[in-house]
Design an enzyme around this catalytic site. Structure first.
Site, PDB file in Angstrom:
ATOM      1  N   THR A  95       1.931  -7.612  10.177  1.00  0.00           N
ATOM      2  CA  THR A  95       1.587  -6.232  10.501  1.00  0.00           C
ATOM      3  C   THR A  95       2.878  -5.427  10.600  1.00  0.00           C
ATOM      4  OG1 THR A  95      -0.380  -6.925  11.732  1.00  0.00           O
ATOM      5  CG2 THR A  95       0.451  -4.707  12.156  1.00  0.00           C
ATOM      6  N   LYS A 170      -4.669  -1.847   8.686  1.00  0.00           N
ATOM      7  CA  LYS A 170      -4.398  -2.749   9.805  1.00  0.00           C
ATOM      8  C   LYS A 170      -3.895  -1.981  11.025  1.00  0.00           C
ATOM      9  CE  LYS A 170      -3.815  -6.357  12.331  1.00  0.00           C
ATOM     10  NZ  LYS A 170      -2.859  -7.432  12.085  1.00  0.00           N
ATOM     11  N   LYS A 239       4.202  -3.102  19.741  1.00  0.00           N
ATOM     12  CA  LYS A 239       4.826  -2.803  18.447  1.00  0.00           C
ATOM     13  C   LYS A 239       3.832  -2.131  17.515  1.00  0.00           C
ATOM     14  CE  LYS A 239       4.585  -5.843  15.394  1.00  0.00           C
ATOM     15  NZ  LYS A 239       3.726  -6.251  14.241  1.00  0.00           N
TER      16      LYS A 239
END
Length: 302
Positions: A95, A170, A239
């Site tokens: 990701t 995503k 993150k």
């Protein structure tokens, strides 16, 4: 077909096992050599460095932690693109931000290599069972070329468009993970602070419109039992929401719930919970309200 796999952590190791069980020849590399030893016992080959695995693979898969890891592994000195052969297809399951995906794809194309951003959702259990959701961006011809590999790993596999499309999808998913996690945590902390039995509240919410997958995951598997061994750590969701929020700004939104979610996950990191499961984002809220959301038979620290 020779598959090279770089990054055999929680997700990567399980993906490799699925590939091996399906009869693929897989060569693995990890910066921590001990992480590949269990895979070698199951039939994987070990490469001593990225150069070796890159030059000997028809398809290279990566499953790494952070965007900077992806750039270093692919574009750094001694990286994949320095040693791989033209016409190799690279699949990155990490990701990362859209800019990272586009940057690596440009560098790969300069070498005659195809690069797919293909982040996954479904967690370790999805990787083990081959039921991941895989969101793919890049050249459609490259996607078609490796679809048989992805079919081994995922239940829902979608080609979404040009480079970066997989990363956009995503990050939107991770946005919802973060926001729903905070909402569920706030609700459970508030109910507990106002005298409700957390177990009863959880039971009620599961069969009401306030239900969510994150509510069920966090409370059912982690919080009520005070078990925070990570499936997906706080630091990774932090993150992800940091990468996702700029997309919402880019779309034209000015105020959105992701900003608060980012601050909440930052607070959990600041309080030392970064390596615990993402459900531990509830713990700063518990401190604020001086409550602990737990089963009546479970005590904090047990």
């Amino acid at each position: 077909m020779n598959i090279g796999f770089i990054g055999t952590g929680v997700m990567g190791s399980r993906i490799v096992k699925r590939l091996l069980a399906s009869g693929y020849k897989v060569t693995v590399y990890n910066r921590s050599p001990e992480k590949v030893e269990p895979l070698m016992r199951e039939g994987a080959f070990r490469a001593e460095n990225i150069a070796t695995i890159s030059s000997q693979s028809d398809v290279i898969c990566t499953c790494l932690s952070m965007p900077q890891d992806v750039e270093e592994v692919y574009c750094g000195s001694g990286g994949v693109l320095e040693h791989t052969n033209p016409n190799t297809v690279c699949i990155d399951f990490t990701t990362v931000g859209v800019d990272t995906s586009k940057y690596v794809a440009i560098k790969a194309n300069e070498k005659g290599v195809d690069y797919l951003d293909a982040p996954v959702s479904g967690g370790p259990e999805g990787a083990e069972q081959g039921t991941l959701t895989i969101m793919v961006g890049g050249k459609e011809t490259s996607f078609d070329q490796v679809l048989s590999i992805l079919d081994v790993l995922g239940q829902t596999i979608k080609y979404l468009g040009p480079t970066g499309s997989g990363s956009v999808a995503k990050l939107i998913n991770q946005y919802l993970v973060a926001v729903h996690s905070i909402a569920a945590s706030e609700a459970m902390v508030t109910g507990t602070a106002l005298g409700l039995n957390p177990e009863q509240l959880f039971e009620i919410l599961q069969v009401s419109y306030g239900d969510s997958k994150m509510l069920r995951r966090h409370m059912g598997d982690y919080v009520l039992d005070r078990q925070f061994e990570p499936g997906g750590a706080v630091k990774y969701v932090h993150k992800d929401i940091m990468l996702a929020n700029p997309l919402f700004e880019q779309a034209g939104l000015h105020e959105f719930s992701g900003r608060f979610a980012e601050r909440a996950f930052q607070e959990a990191v600041d309080q030392g919970f970064e390596d615990l499961d993402m459900s531990a984002v509830i713990r700063p809220l518990e401190k604020d309200c001086d409550v602990v959301v737990q089963k009546r038979t479970v005590r904090e620290g047990k």
